[in-house]
Design a protein around this motif. Structure first.
Motif, PDB file in Angstrom:
ATOM      1  N   SER A 255       0.782  -1.240   0.000  1.00  0.00           N
ATOM      2  CA  SER A 255       0.000   0.000   0.000  1.00  0.00           C
ATOM      3  C   SER A 255       0.810   1.284   0.000  1.00  0.00           C
ATOM      4  N   CYS A 256       2.065   1.240   0.404  1.00  0.00           N
ATOM      5  CA  CYS A 256       2.825   2.478   0.622  1.00  0.00           C
ATOM      6  C   CYS A 256       3.996   2.603  -0.346  1.00  0.00           C
ATOM      7  N   ASP A 257       4.519   3.803  -0.457  1.00  0.00           N
ATOM      8  CA  ASP A 257       5.632   4.102  -1.351  1.00  0.00           C
ATOM      9  C   ASP A 257       6.878   3.325  -0.897  1.00  0.00           C
ATOM     10  N   ARG A 258       7.319   2.383  -1.731  1.00  0.00           N
ATOM     11  CA  ARG A 258       8.445   1.520  -1.368  1.00  0.00           C
ATOM     12  C   ARG A 258       9.738   2.304  -1.154  1.00  0.00           C
ATOM     13  N   HIS A 259       9.816   3.489  -1.708  1.00  0.00           N
ATOM     14  CA  HIS A 259      10.993   4.336  -1.560  1.00  0.00           C
ATOM     15  C   HIS A 259      11.322   4.590  -0.085  1.00  0.00           C
ATOM     16  N   LEU A 359       4.966  13.762   5.045  1.00  0.00           N
ATOM     17  CA  LEU A 359       4.887  12.776   3.973  1.00  0.00           C
ATOM     18  C   LEU A 359       4.861  11.360   4.543  1.00  0.00           C
ATOM     19  N   ILE A 360       5.740  11.081   5.483  1.00  0.00           N
ATOM     20  CA  ILE A 360       5.803   9.746   6.073  1.00  0.00           C
ATOM     21  C   ILE A 360       4.515   9.414   6.803  1.00  0.00           C
ATOM     22  N   GLU A 361       4.017  10.360   7.575  1.00  0.00           N
ATOM     23  CA  GLU A 361       2.782  10.129   8.308  1.00  0.00           C
ATOM     24  C   GLU A 361       1.603   9.913   7.369  1.00  0.00           C
ATOM     25  N   ALA A 362       1.582  10.641   6.245  1.00  0.00           N
ATOM     26  CA  ALA A 362       0.509  10.458   5.261  1.00  0.00           C
ATOM     27  C   ALA A 362       0.573   9.064   4.643  1.00  0.00           C
ATOM     28  N   GLU A 364       1.826   6.397   6.059  1.00  0.00           N
ATOM     29  CA  GLU A 364       1.471   5.408   7.086  1.00  0.00           C
ATOM     30  C   GLU A 364      -0.034   5.298   7.285  1.00  0.00           C
ATOM     31  N   LYS A 365      -0.765   6.352   6.937  1.00  0.00           N
ATOM     32  CA  LYS A 365      -2.219   6.313   7.085  1.00  0.00           C
ATOM     33  C   LYS A 365      -2.893   5.420   6.053  1.00  0.00           C
ATOM     34  N   LYS A 366      -2.135   4.959   5.078  1.00  0.00           N
ATOM     35  CA  LYS A 366      -2.689   4.059   4.065  1.00  0.00           C
ATOM     36  C   LYS A 366      -2.926   2.646   4.616  1.00  0.00           C
ATOM     37  N   VAL A 367      -2.368   2.378   5.799  1.00  0.00           N
ATOM     38  CA  VAL A 367      -2.584   1.086   6.460  1.00  0.00           C
ATOM     39  C   VAL A 367      -3.074   1.347   7.881  1.00  0.00           C
ATOM     40  N   LEU A 372      -1.594  -2.908  13.366  1.00  0.00           N
ATOM     41  CA  LEU A 372      -0.360  -3.650  13.092  1.00  0.00           C
ATOM     42  C   LEU A 372       0.578  -3.632  14.297  1.00  0.00           C
ATOM     43  N   ILE A 373       0.681  -2.479  14.929  1.00  0.00           N
ATOM     44  CA  ILE A 373       1.545  -2.368  16.114  1.00  0.00           C
ATOM     45  C   ILE A 373       0.999  -3.230  17.240  1.00  0.00           C
TER      46      ILE A 373
END
Length: 397
Positions: A255-259, A359-362, A364-367, A372-373
């Motif tokens: 779901s998230c940007d693999r970069h 950007l990172i937080e956005a 992470e909201k895709k899952v 998961l935690i």
């Protein structure tokens, strides 16, 4: 066994503490010494004085064990005498006769504390005179001696020795709080954990098992690392929590940007470690991160990683060169010459070296990150490493 032979333990910065703290630290140190001796089934007796601890027993067995205990600067196999100069000189001669030869550069290092009747310099001179009578023609060289004898005249007696075996230094284990240490199959994280133990921190290991995303050797190597670390705290168990990381990798790669996978992973591991720490009343998280070593360890990225948790993140390797880390790893026993398959299949071809918090937080909201935690924390198996062994602890224990 000679009753006057002992191992003298010398401590360092403990004496910079206030009297109440010093007392607490010395209690912890003697407790750790006793645990180490009893674990090795060594008969001993212990006498504690200001600035010195004497351990009586078999010194050849005791000395190498004591030298591994955190908080000890060095140890010496010594003989105890009265604090009369003639008795100390007689014992110093016994040491010198085994190693000092005519023509060798020689020094006597004498100290005096709460003993009257002579100065340290006078004591050194008297001892040198006695040794000269039996072994003449040595060369006095206080700056670069080939052989030296140490003599301490103290109110409780004399101590004579001719060797100082380096210890680990630091603070007694158990005097600086408790932390969750992220442990992996690699070189860095066990060294980071060891350095925190050396500063008195009691650690609980947390290993993230990547399942099919991780190399086949990663789990066993991580367990071996904590097993070896347990040999540095004899008589104590090191908990190791093994959490399931595979569902996280499945969700993030889908779901998230693999970069940014490495950043997602590190933030996730921090949060899982924090969850385990909160359950076990731990006060911090230890990480083996090293500034600039890999993409996720740029200063900017480490800032993004740190904000994922509220507990303090401790990074003892931050400024170490890789060669320094490897040298410590070899010395403490966690270096693996042929580690096997430790590849992480989730690492992107071009991992991000710079990132933004928003950007990172956005991403992470895709899952469902909270789920998961929570599931990773709940999945954690508890293992215990103690005295070089490791075993799984049943949930009902």
């Amino acid at each position: 066994m000679e009753q006057n032979r002992a191992v003298m333990v010398r401590i360092g910065e403990l004496w910079l503490k206030s009297e109440p703290v010093k007392k607490q630290f010395m209690l912890a140190l003697t407790r750790n010494i006793k645990a180490a001796m009893e674990t090795q089934e060594i008969e001993y007796s212990l006498e504690e004085y200001r600035g010195r601890i004497l351990i009586f027993g078999d010194p050849e067995k005791i000395a190498p064990i004591a030298a591994r205990i955190f908080g000890i600067v060095d140890v010496s196999i010594c003989e105890t005498t009265t604090n009369l100069p003639e008795d100390m000189a007689k014992t110093a001669l016994k040491f010198a006769e085994k190693k000092l030869k005519p023509g060798m550069r020689f020094a006597v290092r004498a100290r005096r504390q709460h003993v009257s009747g002579f100065t340290s310099q006078q004591l050194a001179g008297m001892i040198a005179d006695v040794i000269w009578e039996k072994i003449p023609d040595f060369v006095v060289d206080l700056d670069n001696p080939e052989y030296e004898v140490f003599v301490e005249a103290r109110e409780y007696g004399g101590i004579v020795y001719d060797e100082r075996i380096p210890g680990q230094g630091g603070l007694p284990l158990g005097t600086a709080g408790r932390a969750a240490a992220l442990l992996s199959s690699g070189i860095d994280s066990p060294v980071a954990a060891w350095l925190m133990m050396r500063r008195g921190v009691t650690i609980s290991g947390v290993f993230m098992d990547g399942g099919r995303w991780a190399g086949s050797a990663t789990r066993s190597l991580a367990m071996d690392n904590v097993r070896i670390l347990s040999t540095w705290c004899p008589g104590r168990g090191i908990p190791l929590w093994i959490a399931d990381l595979e569902p996280f990798f499945d969700a993030m790669t889908a779901s998230c940007d693999r970069h940014y996978t490495c950043l997602f992973c590190k933030r996730f591991m921090m949060r899982v470690a924090e969850g385990i720490a909160e359950q076990n009343k731990l006060e911090g998280i230890v990480s083996g991160e090293n500034l600039g070593q890999v993409a996720s360890q740029t200063l900017q990225n480490m800032g993004v990683i740190t904000t994922s948790v509220k507990l303090p993140v401790l990074r003892p390797l931050l400024t170490y060169d890789k060669e320094e880390i490897v040298a410590i790893s070899r010395r403490i026993g966690t270096y693996h010459e042929s580690p096997g398959d430790t590849e992480c299949l989730a690492v992107p071809k071009k991992p991000a070296t710079r990132s933004g918090q928003e950007l990172i937080e956005a991403e992470e909201k895709k899952v469902d990150m909270d789920k998961l935690i929570r599931e990773a924390v709940q999945s954690a198996e508890l293992w215990i490493a103690k005295d070089g062994d490791i075993f799984q602890k049943a949930p009902t224990e």
